[in-house]
Write a protein that holds these residues in place. Structure first.
Motif, PDB file in Angstrom:
ATOM      1  N   GLY A  75      41.350  39.468 -11.804  1.00 53.88           N
ATOM      2  CA  GLY A  75      41.572  40.844 -12.455  1.00 53.88           C
ATOM      3  C   GLY A  75      41.182  39.968 -14.274  1.00 53.88           C
ATOM      4  N   ASP A  76      40.929  38.989 -14.603  1.00 54.26           N
ATOM      5  CA  ASP A  76      40.954  38.340 -15.580  1.00 54.26           C
ATOM      6  C   ASP A  76      39.558  37.940 -16.227  1.00 54.26           C
ATOM      7  N   ALA A  77      38.324  38.472 -17.174  1.00 54.09           N
ATOM      8  CA  ALA A  77      37.562  37.998 -17.292  1.00 54.09           C
ATOM      9  C   ALA A  77      37.517  36.629 -17.353  1.00 54.09           C
ATOM     10  N   CYS A  78      36.109  36.040 -16.338  1.00 51.95           N
ATOM     11  CA  CYS A  78      35.607  34.917 -16.747  1.00 51.95           C
ATOM     12  C   CYS A  78      34.285  34.475 -16.616  1.00 51.95           C
ATOM     13  N   GLY A  79      33.625  35.445 -16.788  1.00 51.52           N
ATOM     14  CA  GLY A  79      32.028  35.422 -17.239  1.00 51.52           C
ATOM     15  C   GLY A  79      31.339  36.816 -17.163  1.00 51.52           C
ATOM     16  N   MET A  80      30.220  36.550 -17.691  1.00 50.82           N
ATOM     17  CA  MET A  80      29.376  37.676 -18.215  1.00 50.82           C
ATOM     18  C   MET A  80      28.006  37.091 -17.726  1.00 50.82           C
ATOM     19  N   VAL A  81      27.009  38.421 -17.398  1.00 54.35           N
ATOM     20  CA  VAL A  81      25.579  37.988 -17.796  1.00 54.35           C
ATOM     21  C   VAL A  81      25.427  39.157 -18.711  1.00 54.35           C
ATOM     22  N   LEU A  82      24.628  39.431 -19.986  1.00 54.14           N
ATOM     23  CA  LEU A  82      24.015  39.983 -20.664  1.00 54.14           C
ATOM     24  C   LEU A  82      22.457  40.176 -20.754  1.00 54.14           C
TER      25      LEU A  82
END
Length: 155
Positions: free
Chosen positions: A62-69
């Protein structure tokens, strides 16, 4: 033999949403510190890439651990997708790989076949991930210039 997706804390991907700004700020701040690049995520940018359909958030438990913008681009002859941030907490290679899989699938599903990724030269983990995903370095150098009052920096 089980896959990473079968692990106790699998990486779950979802499309980026306009209200993700606060969730992503910590990831962006840590990335900026690791790479020496200024943090650049803001509300307008998140809204822009959220509409593109090519931006994703990776979560574990449930916790954000990455992103691609990423967002769609058009050069006058062919559509493309441009990645402006590829970030995983702790430079986790599994998270980076999953984010790139989602990006490539979203582009392919949209019949967009040209993808570009901008990475800081200091982002070794990002470079390894994009190269492992089939991206190749282009013989280009990007130059930038900031005009007007933004050139002076924060007031």
């Amino acid at each position: 033999m089980g896959s990473e997706r079968d692990a106790p804390n699998p990486v779950v991907l979802r499309p980026l949403e306009a209200n993700d700004l606060d969730v992503l700020r910590a990831l962006e701040a840590a990335y900026a510190e690791r790479t020496g690049m200024p943090a650049s995520i803001d509300r307008a940018g998140v809204h822009h890439v959220a509409r593109s359909g090519h931006a994703f958030v990776a979560t574990r438990t449930g916790d954000a651990c990455g992103m691609v913008l990423a967002h769609a681009i058009w050069d006058g002859s062919r559509p493309g997708v441009s990645v402006t941030r590829l970030v995983a907490a702790g430079d986790d290679p599994q998270v980076l790989a999953r984010l790139l899989e989602a990006l490539v699938k979203s582009a392919y599903d949209a019949a967009v076949y040209d993808l570009v990724v901008d990475l800081p030269e200091t982002d070794a983990a990002g470079r390894a991930a994009v190269e492992a995903s089939g991206f190749v370095a282009q013989p280009l150098r990007r130059y930038g210039r900031v005009l007007g009052s933004r050139a002076a920096g924060p007031a």
